[in-house]
Scaffold this motif. Sequence first.
Motif, mmCIF file in Angstrom:
data_model
loop_
_atom_site.group_PDB
_atom_site.id
_atom_site.type_symbol
_atom_site.label_atom_id
_atom_site.label_comp_id
_atom_site.label_asym_id
_atom_site.label_seq_id
_atom_site.Cartn_x
_atom_site.Cartn_y
_atom_site.Cartn_z
ATOM 1 N N TYR A 6 -37.096 13.324 -27.778
ATOM 2 C CA TYR A 6 -37.178 12.070 -27.042
ATOM 3 C C TYR A 6 -36.041 11.933 -26.031
ATOM 4 O O TYR A 6 -36.257 11.509 -24.892
ATOM 5 C CB TYR A 6 -37.146 10.903 -28.027
ATOM 6 N N ARG A 59 -41.405 6.645 -30.992
ATOM 7 C CA ARG A 59 -40.371 6.061 -30.124
ATOM 8 C C ARG A 59 -40.920 5.681 -28.754
ATOM 9 O O ARG A 59 -40.513 4.672 -28.164
ATOM 10 C CB ARG A 59 -39.199 7.034 -29.987
ATOM 11 N N GLU A 62 -42.874 2.530 -29.176
ATOM 12 C CA GLU A 62 -41.919 1.419 -29.335
ATOM 13 C C GLU A 62 -41.335 1.013 -27.983
ATOM 14 O O GLU A 62 -41.230 -0.183 -27.674
ATOM 15 C CB GLU A 62 -40.796 1.833 -30.287
#
Length: 339
Positions: A6, A59, A62
């Motif tokens: 990420y 992620r 989110e």
Amino acid sequence: MATLKYEGLTNLQKVAILTVILGEESSSKLFMRLDEEEIAEISREISLLGPIPTEVSERIIEEFYNMVMAKQYIAVGGIDYAKSLLVKALGPEQARKVIDRLIKLLEKSAGFSSLEKMNPQQISKLIQHEHPQTIALILAHLSASRAAEILASLPEELRAEIAVRMANLEEISPEIVKRIAGVLEQKLQSVGSYKMEEYGGVKAVADLLNRMERRIAKQVLENIEVRSPELAVQVRDLMFVFEDILLIDDRGVAEILKRVDKKSLAIALKGSSEELKEKFYRNMSQRAVEMIKEEMEYMGPIRIKDVEKAQHEIVEIVRELEEEGIVSIGGAGGEEYVV
């Protein structure tokens, strides 16, 4: 292929991953709201993606959720209201990052979006008497391709100075950006009916779908058909796909074979109909046919997206030949293509 992390992802990679996560139906609706260049960039990133770890997917979802909520909070009660709610939900540091990113996106879309479709020469006339620092700031808020076109249209003596100022731009107060955007909007209004480049149209949609992955293009076209069956027919009539090479005569196919990479041809034919294979074989020497068949047998199973990529490359060659006047690709609905 290295495992995706990420922390190392670009914004474009995040969008590509989010598109994969959303699935075909939602992604096709999203693509209908994007321009051709954006779709091409996202599609390219999707084709380069390897396996997406669960942690990365979570992620990105989110982050996307936080951006959507922040935009809603700003719409309801302004930036201060959004900040207070996000600080409670995410903590001060994360809330600041989300708000800063969103403000930049909102500033860009609010003040500079009109320039993305305006004729570059017209823009250069509009801004060339501004201070070089102001011009640099304006160009920094545009896409790289549009900024390059405008810079090339500016007087030669200004280009280097503006490029240097762009390179040295640091964080700028949102108030200053907003003020410049406001002045720019006033200038655009004073110009009135400024000349716009040609965008859109049925042919533009057909060209766009020809350059997308086949399954996504098919989904988009099906959605268009639900909304407007007549428009879907017009788009189909203008689309040219790999199998439509069957409609090109042997001389045209011979011209394609002169330019195509033989490995790409083998991959493309791996996923084509027997009829189209025979069309190509008929225009090749016996030895060349044997080599292509050996190549296809040797490579074993091929991923569908690799086949589609190779077929797209050959379709692009056909388009180049058409632009040069060597072949003609009219509607794919039944007319023959002539050399």
